[in-house]
Design an enzyme around this catalytic site. Structure first.
Site, PDB file in Angstrom:
ATOM      1  N   SER A 121       2.418  -1.366   8.928  1.00 31.56           N
ATOM      2  CA  SER A 121       1.035  -1.763   8.822  1.00 31.56           C
ATOM      3  C   SER A 121       0.437  -2.465  10.816  1.00 31.56           C
ATOM      4  CB  SER A 121       0.496  -2.017   8.118  1.00 31.56           C
ATOM      5  OG  SER A 121      -1.025  -2.800   8.441  1.00 31.56           O
ATOM      6  N   TYR A 164      -1.071  -8.301   1.301  1.00 33.19           N
ATOM      7  CA  TYR A 164      -0.849  -7.171   2.300  1.00 33.19           C
ATOM      8  C   TYR A 164      -0.094  -7.456   3.277  1.00 33.19           C
ATOM      9  CZ  TYR A 164      -1.883  -1.840   3.663  1.00 33.19           C
ATOM     10  OH  TYR A 164      -0.849  -1.273   4.029  1.00 33.19           O
TER      11      TYR A 164
END
Length: 336
Positions: free
Chosen positions: A127, A152
């Site tokens: 990501s 995350y």
């Protein structure tokens, strides 16, 4: 080829599965159909290819090692696209355990299954959030990414470290793709395009964080899928120019690669909202608010490495992408 796709009822996973089936691959899709967002959207995505003769679906959780090992043993995939994960920056502040189970425990289960199954190539979703507190633009894979600002992001950075370990120890070819703000038809309802569309249609104010000063490297789903397929087909190999005295974080003397996959054209969030309004034919009030915890002000992908190695060439403008997204949204929501 025989390709296993995790997260095959998810946004990117479903789009990738459709493309793989269209080109003749045999696909085993794994998804746990959790309720992080409306499971009916996952079912609707899956319905587009669930009956395809070369597709098999397994409802299972990556954290269930026995189920994952059995799936790999029975299907014997040549290549794997690991797109399943607990997504969302803000949700990681509320439920960190979900990220540990899916993104860490689940990922090591995939790595172990790939290792023992002699998989030719594992491509996995990282990501853009790994860049965290970085401010040098554009974000490049050669940059250090040691200051995540959400769990995350930390879990995705951990995936890259875990993948390198398996590439080094077991000669497992792995490639991580750092996705940058994917949008388009069948997108996630927790992301800004659908959230904005819902509010614009209802005439409700839009919350715009960082007082409207965000920019994002919005990347259309078709461009993302093309890049994932090109990467799957381009098996990671050791970098012959890798210098351990001056290490490049994007390569290794093991069969390991990390790439950015984005549009390389950041768009101001206010411009994105303007395009949404134009295509939906109405305007709404914008409530300008401070930046949210765990968020970053800007993202911009340097995709030169992916261009060089696999010929990646995103070509969907933000104007065309928003137009296609809104057309899908109107049809999906049955809006005239």
């Amino acid at each position: 080829m025989r390709i296993l796709v995790t997260g095959s009822a998810g946004f990117v996973g479903a789009a990738l599965t459709e493309r793989l089936l269209a080109r003749g691959d045999e696909v085993l899709g794994i998804d746990n159909h959790n309720d992080y967002y409306d499971p009916s959207l996952k079912e609707a995505r899956l319905a587009r290819f669930a009956e395809h003769p070369r597709y098999t679906h397994l409802r299972a959780d990556l954290a269930d090692a026995d189920a994952i090992n059995r799936a790999f043993r029975d299907f014997t995939p040549q290549r794997v696209a690991n797109l399943a994960a607990q997504a969302g920056v803000r949700y990681s502040l509320k439920n960190p355990q979900a990220y540990v189970q899916s993104n860490l425990v689940g990922f090591v289960n995939v790595l172990e299954a790939c290792r023992h199954g002699k998989v030719e190539h594992l491509v996995y979703a990282s990501s853009s959030s790994v860049y965290g507190a970085n401010r040098k633009m554009p974000f490049a894979v050669e940059d250090a990414v040691d200051h995540p600002v959400s769990l995350y992001a930390a879990s995705k950075k951990a995936n890259e470290l875990m993948a390198h370990t398996y590439s080094h120890l077991y000669d497992l070819p792995t490639t991580g793709l750092r996705f940058f703000t994917v949008y388009g038809p069948w997108g996630r309802p927790d992301m800004s395009p659908i959230l904005f569309a819902e509010r614009i249609v209802r005439g409700e104010p839009i919350d715009v964080f960082n007082y409207g000063n965000h920019s994002r490297d919005f990347t259309y789903i078709d461009d993302i899928v093309e890049g994932v397929i090109r990467t799957l087909d381009h098996v990671a190999k050791p970098d012959p120019t890798y210098d351990p005295l001056q290490p490049n974080p994007g390569t290794s003397n093991a069969p390991y690669r990390v790439y950015n996959i984005g549009n390389d054209q950041p768009v101001q969030l206010m411009r994105f909202i303007e395009l949404m309004e134009q295509n939906l034919g109405r305007t709404v009030e914008k409530r300008l608010l401070p930046m949210q915890p765990g968020d970053v002000p800007d993202t911009w992908a340097d995709v030169s490495a992916l261009r060089r190695d696999v010929g990646y060439a995103p070509n969907t403008s933000i104007e065309e992408g928003v137009k296609r997204f809104v057309a899908w949204y109107r049809e999906y929501r049955r809006i005239a």
